[in-house]
Design an enzyme around this catalytic site. Structure first.
Site, PDB file in Angstrom:
ATOM      1  N   HIS A   1       0.648  -0.953   0.006  1.00 28.50           N
ATOM      2  CA  HIS A   1       0.089   0.041  -0.083  1.00 28.50           C
ATOM      3  C   HIS A   1       0.882   1.247  -0.187  1.00 28.50           C
ATOM      4  O   HIS A   1       0.416   2.348  -0.584  1.00 28.50           O
ATOM      5  CB  HIS A   1      -0.936   0.126   1.312  1.00 28.50           C
ATOM      6  CG  HIS A   1      -1.911  -1.206   0.985  1.00 28.50           C
ATOM      7  ND1 HIS A   1      -3.441  -0.514   1.194  1.00 28.50           N
ATOM      8  CD2 HIS A   1      -1.916  -2.338   0.968  1.00 28.50           C
ATOM      9  CE1 HIS A   1      -4.072  -1.935   1.011  1.00 28.50           C
ATOM     10  NE2 HIS A   1      -3.414  -2.612   0.848  1.00 28.50           N
TER      11      HIS A   1
ATOM     12  N   ASP B   1      -5.475   6.180   2.018  1.00 29.38           N
ATOM     13  CA  ASP B   1      -5.811   4.736   1.671  1.00 29.38           C
ATOM     14  C   ASP B   1      -7.021   4.508   1.759  1.00 29.38           C
ATOM     15  O   ASP B   1      -7.731   4.658   2.784  1.00 29.38           O
ATOM     16  CB  ASP B   1      -4.769   3.905   2.574  1.00 29.38           C
ATOM     17  CG  ASP B   1      -4.668   2.589   1.772  1.00 29.38           C
ATOM     18  OD1 ASP B   1      -5.772   1.937   1.354  1.00 29.38           O
ATOM     19  OD2 ASP B   1      -3.579   1.952   1.737  1.00 29.38           O
TER      20      ASP B   1
END
Length: 452
Positions: free
Chosen positions: A17, A108
């Protein structure tokens, strides 16, 4: 010129990520934005300095210093959310009252609560999706009740703009709700408030997922593709000194890998890696060892230190002429090397995008999360690989592994896969190069910020 338009970016603290969001940060900095990349204590120590890209790195608390040894996934996620909500809020407030208050927080997508935190303080928030648009669409449909969960074996799922998906092509969470309830919740919750956001950023490119991107647009989703978010040297070469992501959670053995590859012929090596999280059982490790050995190809195999105890005892002696086993390696450098003939991969989205961007055909061996769906597209849609079939025990046998490697490296279909891989490599480069689909989307995003 003073960089006046300030943007904050905050990734979930795992390698898969962080990497794409860090790359996106570099692209934004290259367009003249003042960029602050936010990460947590548990990751901060692994960050390298990023001076050439003018990115400021801020580290906030995620409560990891208080974590218990035997902490459950649920407890870990709860602790993370509690601590990060507070520390992120304080950080935004600190910057908000500075000379260059941030205009926006890119967060995110698996932390949808970050949108609320940003808006409370007075700035906007934009989710950044680190998985493919197809996987995002599937999770959206699941969240809205269009998929009966858990999906039963033998079932097939039909969704708009997506080829028919069998049980083995679906995200593992949808097929076994009881196994990873916390992860399932994370995957589905991305869509709890996404329609409140004015923009959705996705690490993919239009040409790769054209149909599903068009479907999202037809549903009035404000989606912008900005990928592949990999270092510029491997694509358009427009960002100076952008040779690697800039964060290593494991120390790569660069010299050993590259010197070994330099001694091998073009397209002769099977590069094998299952990413930073996947764990294989001893029986599977044994079959994999024998499959690699029996293929009679050279192989470079990444086996993390925590996994090495599962290797057959005499592996290194028996395969020293054909194979090299390392605990971690510089994956992009390896994939870009002329000696690599195919990539045996778990099909994580970053690894998939990297292989597509570097023109390397794949042997797909998905393990969990979004990987089965990525494998389906690698084989049936993008036609750049083969997928290993598992036996009734769920094991990839040595015979199957050998067969798949030989098909990609030596077979007729392998030539076609190589040609398709080179075509995707060109399209990936075009997308991020000047005037390409992803470059235009980033330019529009920056122009809106600067003029708002």
């Amino acid at each position: 010129m003073e960089r006046e338009t300030h943007i904050l970016l905050f990734a979930y603290p795992v390698q898969g990520h962080i990497n794409p969001m860090l790359q996106f940060s570099k692209r934004l900095a290259s367009k003249g934005l003042r960029v602050t990349f936010v990460t947590t204590i548990s990751i901060g120590n692994s960050m390298q300095a990023l001076p050439s890209h003018s990115i400021n790195v801020e580290i906030i608390s995620d409560g990891s210093e208080e974590a218990k040894d035997a902490e459950s996934i649920d407890a870990s996620l709860e602790r993370y959310k509690l601590h990060v909500s507070q520390s992120l809020s304080k950080l935004i407030e600190k910057h908000y009252s500075s000379s260059y208050p941030p205009k926006i927080l890119v967060y995110d997508s698996i932390m949808p609560w970050a949108l609320e935190i940003a808006r409370k303080i007075g700035i906007d928030g934009v989710p950044f999706f680190t998985q493919s648009c197809v996987v995002n669409a599937i999770n959206y449909h699941a969240n809205h009740g269009a998929i009966q969960m858990p999906v039963e074996e033998g079932a097939s799922i039909s969704l708009p703009s997506i080829p028919s998906l069998g049980f083995d092509d679906l995200t593992s969470f949808l097929c076994d709700k009881g196994m990873y309830p916390a992860w399932l919740e994370l995957a589905l919750n991305q869509f709890s408030n996404f329609q409140e956001a004015n923009l959705l950023l996705c690490n993919t490119f239009n040409e790769l997922e054209n149909e599903v991107v068009n479907w999202m647009t037809s549903q009035q989703w404000p989606v912008k593709t900005i990928g592949p978010a990999i270092p510029s040297i491997y694509l358009d070469k427009r960002l100076e000194d952008d040779k690697e992501y800039g964060v290593h959670l494991f120390k790569p053995d660069v010299d050993a890998c590259m010197k070994w590859l330099d001694t091998k012929e073009s397209d002769s090596v099977v590069y094998t890696s299952f990413g930073s999280l996947a764990s294989l059982g001893e029986e599977q490790m044994d079959e994999l060892t024998r499959g690699l050995k029996n293929s009679n190809c050279y192989f470079l195999w990444v086996v993390r230190e925590t996994e090495q105890k599962k290797l057959p005892p005499n592996l290194l002696q028996e395969t020293s002429e054909k194979g090299l086993v390392v605990s971690w390696c510089p994956q992009l450098e390896v994939l870009a090397h002329k000696a690599i003939g195919c990539f045996m991969t778990h099909c994580g989205w970053n690894s998939t995008l990297e292989a597509l961007s570097l023109g390397v055909p794949m042997v797909a061996m998905p393990i969990w999360t979004d990987q089965p769906t990525n494998a389906k597209f690698i084989v049936d849609v993008w036609k750049v690989g083969v997928r290993i079939k598992l036996d009734e025990r769920g094991i990839a046998t040595k015979e199957e592994i050998e067969l798949c490697i030989k098909e990609v490296i030596e077979g007729e279909r392998g030539k076609e896969m190589k040609m398709n891989s080179v075509r995707w490599k060109e399209l990936a480069k075009e997308a991020v190069d000047e005037g390409g689909s992803s470059d235009k989307n980033i330019e529009e995003f920056v122009a809106k910020l600067v003029n708002s």
